[in-house]
Design an enzyme around this catalytic site. Structure first.
Site, PDB file in Angstrom:
ATOM      1  N   SER A 129      -9.956  -3.902   2.634  1.00  0.00           N
ATOM      2  CA  SER A 129     -10.462  -3.191   1.679  1.00  0.00           C
ATOM      3  C   SER A 129     -10.082  -2.567   0.702  1.00  0.00           C
ATOM      4  CB  SER A 129     -12.060  -3.002   2.107  1.00  0.00           C
ATOM      5  OG  SER A 129     -11.843  -1.417   2.856  1.00  0.00           O
ATOM      6  N   GLY A 130      -7.894  -2.562   1.390  1.00  0.00           N
ATOM      7  CA  GLY A 130      -7.398  -1.163   1.380  1.00  0.00           C
ATOM      8  C   GLY A 130      -6.713  -1.238   0.102  1.00  0.00           C
ATOM      9  N   SER A 163     -12.985  -5.211   7.410  1.00  0.00           N
ATOM     10  CA  SER A 163     -13.839  -3.711   6.996  1.00  0.00           C
ATOM     11  C   SER A 163     -14.915  -2.953   6.970  1.00  0.00           C
ATOM     12  CB  SER A 163     -13.722  -4.081   4.909  1.00  0.00           C
ATOM     13  OG  SER A 163     -14.049  -2.855   4.889  1.00  0.00           O
ATOM     14  N   ASN A 207       5.300  -0.483  -5.603  1.00  0.00           N
ATOM     15  CA  ASN A 207       4.776  -0.134  -4.535  1.00  0.00           C
ATOM     16  C   ASN A 207       3.949  -1.334  -3.160  1.00  0.00           C
ATOM     17  OD1 ASN A 207       2.856   0.894  -6.093  1.00  0.00           O
ATOM     18  ND2 ASN A 207       2.137   1.839  -4.395  1.00  0.00           N
ATOM     19  N   ARG A 266     -16.523  -0.922   5.755  1.00  0.00           N
ATOM     20  CA  ARG A 266     -17.628  -0.259   4.795  1.00  0.00           C
ATOM     21  C   ARG A 266     -18.403  -1.373   3.591  1.00  0.00           C
ATOM     22  NH1 ARG A 266     -14.126   3.476   1.082  1.00  0.00           N
ATOM     23  NH2 ARG A 266     -11.987   1.608   2.043  1.00  0.00           N
ATOM     24  N   CYS A 292       6.988   2.722   1.520  1.00  0.00           N
ATOM     25  CA  CYS A 292       7.282   2.311   0.363  1.00  0.00           C
ATOM     26  C   CYS A 292       8.563   2.394  -0.607  1.00  0.00           C
ATOM     27  CB  CYS A 292       6.016   2.098  -0.879  1.00  0.00           C
ATOM     28  SG  CYS A 292       5.319   3.748  -0.921  1.00  0.00           S
TER      29      CYS A 292
HETATM   30  N1  LIG Z   1      -0.269   2.524  -0.779  1.00  0.00           N
HETATM   31  C1  LIG Z   1       1.049   1.870  -0.746  1.00  0.00           C
HETATM   32  O1  LIG Z   1       1.790   2.007  -1.390  1.00  0.00           O
HETATM   33  C2  LIG Z   1       1.635   1.535   0.935  1.00  0.00           C
HETATM   34  C3  LIG Z   1       2.601   1.467   0.600  1.00  0.00           C
HETATM   35  C4  LIG Z   1       2.889   1.180   2.044  1.00  0.00           C
HETATM   36  C5  LIG Z   1       2.657   1.569   3.228  1.00  0.00           C
HETATM   37  N2  LIG Z   1       1.200   1.972   3.242  1.00  0.00           N
HETATM   38  C6  LIG Z   1       0.205   1.909   4.407  1.00  0.00           C
HETATM   39  O2  LIG Z   1      -0.625   0.710   4.221  1.00  0.00           O
HETATM   40  C7  LIG Z   1      -1.486   1.396   5.217  1.00  0.00           C
HETATM   41  C8  LIG Z   1      -2.323   1.259   4.822  1.00  0.00           C
HETATM   42  O3  LIG Z   1      -2.633   1.505   2.766  1.00  0.00           O
HETATM   43  P1  LIG Z   1      -3.301   1.572   1.814  1.00  0.00           P
HETATM   44  O4  LIG Z   1      -3.219   2.614   0.837  1.00  0.00           O
HETATM   45  O5  LIG Z   1      -4.398  -0.448   1.744  1.00  0.00           O
HETATM   46  O6  LIG Z   1      -4.616   2.377   2.496  1.00  0.00           O
HETATM   47  P2  LIG Z   1      -6.103   2.274   2.232  1.00  0.00           P
HETATM   48  O7  LIG Z   1      -6.556   1.760   0.495  1.00  0.00           O
HETATM   49  O8  LIG Z   1      -6.733   3.497   2.045  1.00  0.00           O
HETATM   50  O9  LIG Z   1      -6.868   0.993   2.684  1.00  0.00           O
HETATM   51  C9  LIG Z   1      -7.190   1.778   3.906  1.00  0.00           C
HETATM   52  C10 LIG Z   1      -7.563   0.773   4.791  1.00  0.00           C
HETATM   53  O10 LIG Z   1      -7.890   0.828   6.921  1.00  0.00           O
HETATM   54  C11 LIG Z   1      -9.129   0.692   6.610  1.00  0.00           C
HETATM   55  N3  LIG Z   1      -9.661   1.311   7.406  1.00  0.00           N
HETATM   56  C12 LIG Z   1      -9.990   1.715   9.014  1.00  0.00           C
HETATM   57  N4  LIG Z   1      -9.890   2.726  10.020  1.00  0.00           N
HETATM   58  C13 LIG Z   1      -9.873   3.490   8.869  1.00  0.00           C
HETATM   59  C14 LIG Z   1      -9.524   5.346   8.918  1.00  0.00           C
HETATM   60  N5  LIG Z   1     -10.166   5.699  10.536  1.00  0.00           N
HETATM   61  N6  LIG Z   1      -9.618   5.858   7.688  1.00  0.00           N
HETATM   62  C15 LIG Z   1      -9.733   5.579   6.684  1.00  0.00           C
HETATM   63  N7  LIG Z   1      -9.191   3.999   6.489  1.00  0.00           N
HETATM   64  C16 LIG Z   1      -9.744   3.314   7.399  1.00  0.00           C
HETATM   65  C17 LIG Z   1     -10.108   0.970   5.211  1.00  0.00           C
HETATM   66  O11 LIG Z   1     -11.411   0.066   4.877  1.00  0.00           O
HETATM   67  P3  LIG Z   1     -13.294   0.374   5.452  1.00  0.00           P
HETATM   68  O12 LIG Z   1     -11.997   2.203   5.791  1.00  0.00           O
HETATM   69  O13 LIG Z   1     -13.596  -0.706   4.626  1.00  0.00           O
HETATM   70  O14 LIG Z   1     -12.348  -0.332   6.682  1.00  0.00           O
HETATM   71  C18 LIG Z   1      -8.830  -0.135   3.968  1.00  0.00           C
HETATM   72  O15 LIG Z   1      -8.916  -1.453   4.255  1.00  0.00           O
HETATM   73  C19 LIG Z   1      -1.704   2.689   5.456  1.00  0.00           C
HETATM   74  O16 LIG Z   1      -0.462   2.450   6.824  1.00  0.00           O
HETATM   75  C20 LIG Z   1      -0.278   3.162   4.507  1.00  0.00           C
HETATM   76  O17 LIG Z   1       0.176   4.100   4.697  1.00  0.00           O
HETATM   77  C21 LIG Z   1       0.745   1.975   2.177  1.00  0.00           C
END
Ligand SMILES: NC(=O)c1ccc[n+]([C@@H]2O[C@H](COP(=O)([O-])OP(=O)(O)OC[C@H]3O[C@@H](n4cnc5c(N)ncnc54)[C@H](OP(=O)(O)O)[C@@H]3O)[C@@H](O)[C@H]2O)c1
Length: 348
Positions: free
Chosen positions: A9-10, A33, A316, A35, A148
């Site tokens: 869902s992220g 997910s 990113n 949520r 990223c």
């Molecule tokens: N955003 C970027 O540009 C980027 C780039 C490179 C790497 N990353 C890495 O990729 C990963 C995901 O990033 P994102 O940007 O997609 O983050 P995000 O939008 O906040 O999504 C996080 C996901 O993890 C799930 N989750 C499960 N357990 C969790 C918990 N304890 N706390 C919070 N969320 C939880 C959330 O969904 P549910 O709560 O529904 O289960 C959600 O699907 C992270 O490790 C981030 O550092 C991100």
């Protein structure tokens, strides 16, 4: 191939699904997910309506059983404990969080303020930057894709550091990043009235990505590279521009810099040199790579200060996360590296 996505869902999970749903050799087995369990994925990722009938499932390792590859797009700290179980179940793992990127557990502890619970796995994990580690990625069953901003800085600087051109081991990296870099959980900093129309420096020293950029650049060059890194939150949704300032040896000319980039990237499918300096589009701009797996690199030499300034633009969520993960997935499974990644950015 069967693939599962944890953290679907992220923003990164959604981008993985956007790419994998059209990947011709892939069937998505499950997407998790907490949520949104039971909901169709398009409720969260509206761009995917009509593209897939998948529904989110509660986070549950059993639902990934028999997947050839599991993508973990969960917060760091969380993937640390899940990854070993997935490996035991026989899947290859591509972790998009930060838990398996660093080789040294002490560096991990220093930058992430927690002890690593599986330090023995760090040596087995491969840093998922194909331009530097393609052969290891091919043989690996655990790939940790880079951060990223680390992707942007490292790809821009690796050929320069490897070529022995620089005169100072300290390189200043300034990045501009869009709001999706912070994930989908809202905060005061991401609130529209705070973020919009502003340019906000944050974590001006000690940012976590320094650790992986230094790890990678020191692995391609012999010297003790130090990265002075400062990011800025800017008024974009996607995209990163990294501007890196290196000080070079007297006599370094543009043709030397071109030679270094050509030698390293000439055959790379996702690196484009954008350095003709002509008109509006003569240097990299994230706008030209959004939604694609491209990394655009450009540079200019500045004899006045013996400086080489390098510009790197990526999306990113694509080359900085999900696209790079799919590129690694293709390599790990003997597929054409560009499969499922053949997209073009919009213009204007
Ligand atoms: N955003 C970027 O540009 C980027 C780039 C490179 C790497 N990353 C890495 O990729 C990963 C995901 O990033 P994102 O940007 O997609 O983050 P995000 O939008 O906040 O999504 C996080 C996901 O993890 C799930 N989750 C499960 N357990 C969790 C918990 N304890 N706390 C919070 N969320 C939880 C959330 O969904 P549910 O709560 O529904 O289960 C959600 O699907 C992270 O490790 C981030 O550092 C991100």
């Amino acid at each position: 191939m069967k693939a599962s996505i944890m953290g679907g869902s992220g923003y990164v999970g959604g981008e993985l699904l956007r790419l994998l749903a059209r990947h011709p050799q892939t069937e998505i087995q499950s997407i998790s997910s907490q949520r949104y369990a039971g909901e169709p994925v398009y409720r969260v990722h509206p761009n995917l309506r009509g593209l897939t009938s998948l529904k989110f499932q509660k986070e549950n390792l059993e639902s990934t059983r028999d997947s050839d590859v599991v993508f973990t797009a969960l917060p760091h700290g969380k993937t640390m404990t899940i990854v070993p179980q997935l490996l035991e179940m026989g899947s290859k793992v591509i972790d998009l969080a930060a838990d398996y990127r660093l080789k040294n557990p002490e560096t991990y502890e220093r930058y992430y303020s927690r002890k690593h619970v599986n330090p023995e796995l760090l040596a087995r994990a491969t840093y998922g930057l194909p331009e530097l580690h393609r052969d290891s990625i091919r043989k690996s069953n655990l790939v940790a894709t880079p951060g990223c901003m680390a992707t942007a800085a490292t790809l821009g600087l690796a050929p320069i550091v490897a070529s022995d051109m620089i005169s100072s081991p300290t390189i200043v990296v300034d990045t501009k990043i869009g709001s999706s870099g912070a994930g989908s959980t809202p905060s005061t900093a991401s609130h529209h009235s705070e973020r919009s129309e502003g340019v906000r420096p944050y974590k001006p020293a000690g940012h976590r990505h320094i650790a992986e950029i230094e790890q990678e650049l020191n692995s391609v060059g012999g010297s003790q590279i130090k990265i002075a890194f400062t990011p800025h939150a800017v008024n974009m949704v996607r995209g990163i521009l990294a501007t890196s300032h290196c000080f070079v040896k007297p006599g370094t000319e543009k043709k030397d810099v071109w030679k270094a980039y050509r030698a390293k990237y000439e055959k790379e499918p996702f690196v484009r040199m954008v350095s003709d300096g002509i008109g509006l589009y003569g240097l990299p701009n994230p706008k030209a790579v959004i939604g694609t797996n491209y990394c655009d690199i450009g540079f200019e030499t500045d004899p006045h200060t013996q400086r080489l300034v390098v510009f790197t633009a990526i999306d990113n969520l694509t080359k900085g996360a999900a696209g790079q993960a799919v590129q690694c997935y293709n390599i790990m499974n003997g597929l054409n590296e560009t499969t499922g990644l053949d997209t073009t950015a919009l213009h204007p």
